[in-house]
Design an enzyme around this catalytic site. Structure first.
Site, PDB file in Angstrom:
ATOM      1  N   GLU A 127      56.104   1.604 -23.197  1.00  0.00           N
ATOM      2  CA  GLU A 127      55.741   2.007 -21.825  1.00  0.00           C
ATOM      3  C   GLU A 127      56.911   2.032 -20.849  1.00  0.00           C
ATOM      4  OE1 GLU A 127      52.347  -0.391 -20.703  1.00  0.00           O
ATOM      5  OE2 GLU A 127      51.265   0.144 -22.527  1.00  0.00           O
ATOM      6  N   ASN A 169      56.596   3.673 -27.944  1.00  0.00           N
ATOM      7  CA  ASN A 169      55.138   3.700 -27.758  1.00  0.00           C
ATOM      8  C   ASN A 169      54.801   3.828 -26.271  1.00  0.00           C
ATOM      9  OD1 ASN A 169      52.448   3.215 -28.973  1.00  0.00           O
ATOM     10  ND2 ASN A 169      52.472   1.271 -27.843  1.00  0.00           N
ATOM     11  N   HIS A 205      44.496   5.836 -25.028  1.00  0.00           N
ATOM     12  CA  HIS A 205      43.385   5.199 -24.307  1.00  0.00           C
ATOM     13  C   HIS A 205      42.693   6.323 -23.534  1.00  0.00           C
ATOM     14  CE1 HIS A 205      44.686   1.199 -25.372  1.00  0.00           C
ATOM     15  NE2 HIS A 205      45.896   1.441 -24.921  1.00  0.00           N
ATOM     16  N   GLU A 232      46.793   2.943 -30.221  1.00  0.00           N
ATOM     17  CA  GLU A 232      45.903   2.036 -29.465  1.00  0.00           C
ATOM     18  C   GLU A 232      44.608   2.750 -29.093  1.00  0.00           C
ATOM     19  OE1 GLU A 232      47.930   0.113 -26.199  1.00  0.00           O
ATOM     20  OE2 GLU A 232      49.768  -0.149 -27.343  1.00  0.00           O
ATOM     21  N   ASP A 234      41.166   4.057 -28.109  1.00  0.00           N
ATOM     22  CA  ASP A 234      39.815   3.689 -27.678  1.00  0.00           C
ATOM     23  C   ASP A 234      39.338   4.809 -26.759  1.00  0.00           C
ATOM     24  OD1 ASP A 234      41.297   2.948 -25.353  1.00  0.00           O
ATOM     25  OD2 ASP A 234      41.074   0.814 -25.760  1.00  0.00           O
TER      26      ASP A 234
END
Ligand code: G3I
Length: 300
Positions: A127, A169, A205, A232, A234
């Site tokens: 990030e 990432n 996400h 990650e 979701d």
């Protein structure tokens, strides 16, 4: 195949989950983990605050619990994350300049050395790009040590564990936009100058569905000569099952998209409280989204 990991393996891919060391005594949780997933990420246990709570004093207790849970059950591990502007120990938050730079690089070296030969991939830097239209780096204490902090981290990680794939990432980099293009330009620059980088993680996400240019974005990173991983995943919202299928199909359509990790097992394990963005409900039952992912993997 009848499990996510087994179905992903049919095309040479993995299907993983983020897990928490504190839940390894929950038999429902561990049964799903052992049955379904072929890759494991520590949700918090390998981060800087967890692994180096005091400067130069390393604690691998919970990170090792996650690692051993995976390795003892035939799964691989994605290491997460060596450097990040969040979840830094208090002592590092108070440093700057060359003192912070050397502490950060020492952290990368020590942690990557501890896990040398045991992890499939590391999120070396997490990030580091800004949201919005700039396409530039996020301001942080690490960024203020100099723009070359990311490549210094990747070089240190390669030296410490030459066998681990080294990833960058980030989130909101799922479609083609200013932020993902900033990352793209960094990866292209690293490849042209021989800075070691092997993979890009798209956190994903999401709500309802991936962006329309999701597959094209995965493909453009792959075309730079790096693997792409969905790290990650979701998905909140009423179109969740279709969204999970779309993500899975997009990854399967790109040869260098090597695997997908969901960020938790049951809805009750998710950091997105109340959004129910995962593949199993709070009781551990398979949701429609689970079946949709499994079917997409089996069709691939
Ligand atoms: O362990 C402490 C506990 O001792 C304390 O009593 C409690 C009180 O707040 O906090 C506990 O720590 C929490 C930790 O999760 C473990 O549960 C932290 O407060 C909480 O901030 C932390 O949240 C994590 C978050 O990263 C931190 O930024 C989430 O679990 C984790 O899912 C989330 O993961 C990130 C990825 O690493 C990077 N990408 C985004 C993703 C979602 O935010």
């Amino acid at each position: 195949a009848t499990t996510l990991g087994g179905a992903a393996a049919q095309t040479g891919r993995y299907f993983g989950a983020a897990i928490a060391a504190g839940k390894l005594g929950d038999s429902t949780y561990v049964n799903i983990l052992n049955r379904e997933f072929s890759m494991v990420t520590a949700e918090n246990e390998m981060k800087w605050d967890a692994t180096e709570p005091n400067r130069g004093q390393f604690n691998y207790t919970n990170g090792d619990r996650v690692l051993n849970q995976a390795l003892n059950n035939g799964k691989r591990v994605r290491g997460h994350a060596l450097l990040w502007h969040q979840q830094q120990p208090g002592w590092a938050q108070g440093l700057s300049g060359s003192t912070l730079r050397s502490a950060a690089i020492n952290h990368v070296t020590q942690v990557a050395t501890h896990y040398r030969g045991k992890v499939y991939a590391w999120d070396v830097v997490n990030e580091a790009f800004a949201d919005g239209s700039s396409g530039g780096r996020r301001d942080s204490n690490l960024q203020r040590t100099g723009n070359d902090w990311i490549e210094a981290a990747f070089r240190a990680a390669r030296a410490a564990d030459p066998g681990a794939k080294l990833c960058y990432n980030d989130y909101n980099t799922d479609g083609i936009n200013a932020k993902s293009t900033g990352v793209y330009n960094m990866v292209r620059d690293f490849k042209s100058r021989g800075v070691p980088i092997d993979c890009v993680g798209l956190q994903s996400h999401l709500t309802n569905s991936p962006p329309g240019d999701y597959q094209a974005n995965i493909q453009r990173f792959a075309d730079l000569g790096v693997d792409v991983q969905i790290t990650e995943l979701d998905i909140a919202g009423s179109n969740q099952a279709n969204g999970f299928a779309a993500v899975t199909k997009a990854c399967l359509a790109v040869a260098r998209c090597t695997g997908i990790t969901v960020w938790g097992i049951r809805d009750s394990d998710s950091w997105r409280t109340g959004e129910n963005p995962l593949l199993f409900d709070g009781s551990g039952n398979k949701k429609a989204a689970y079946t949709s992912v499994l079917n997409a993997l089996n069709a691939g």
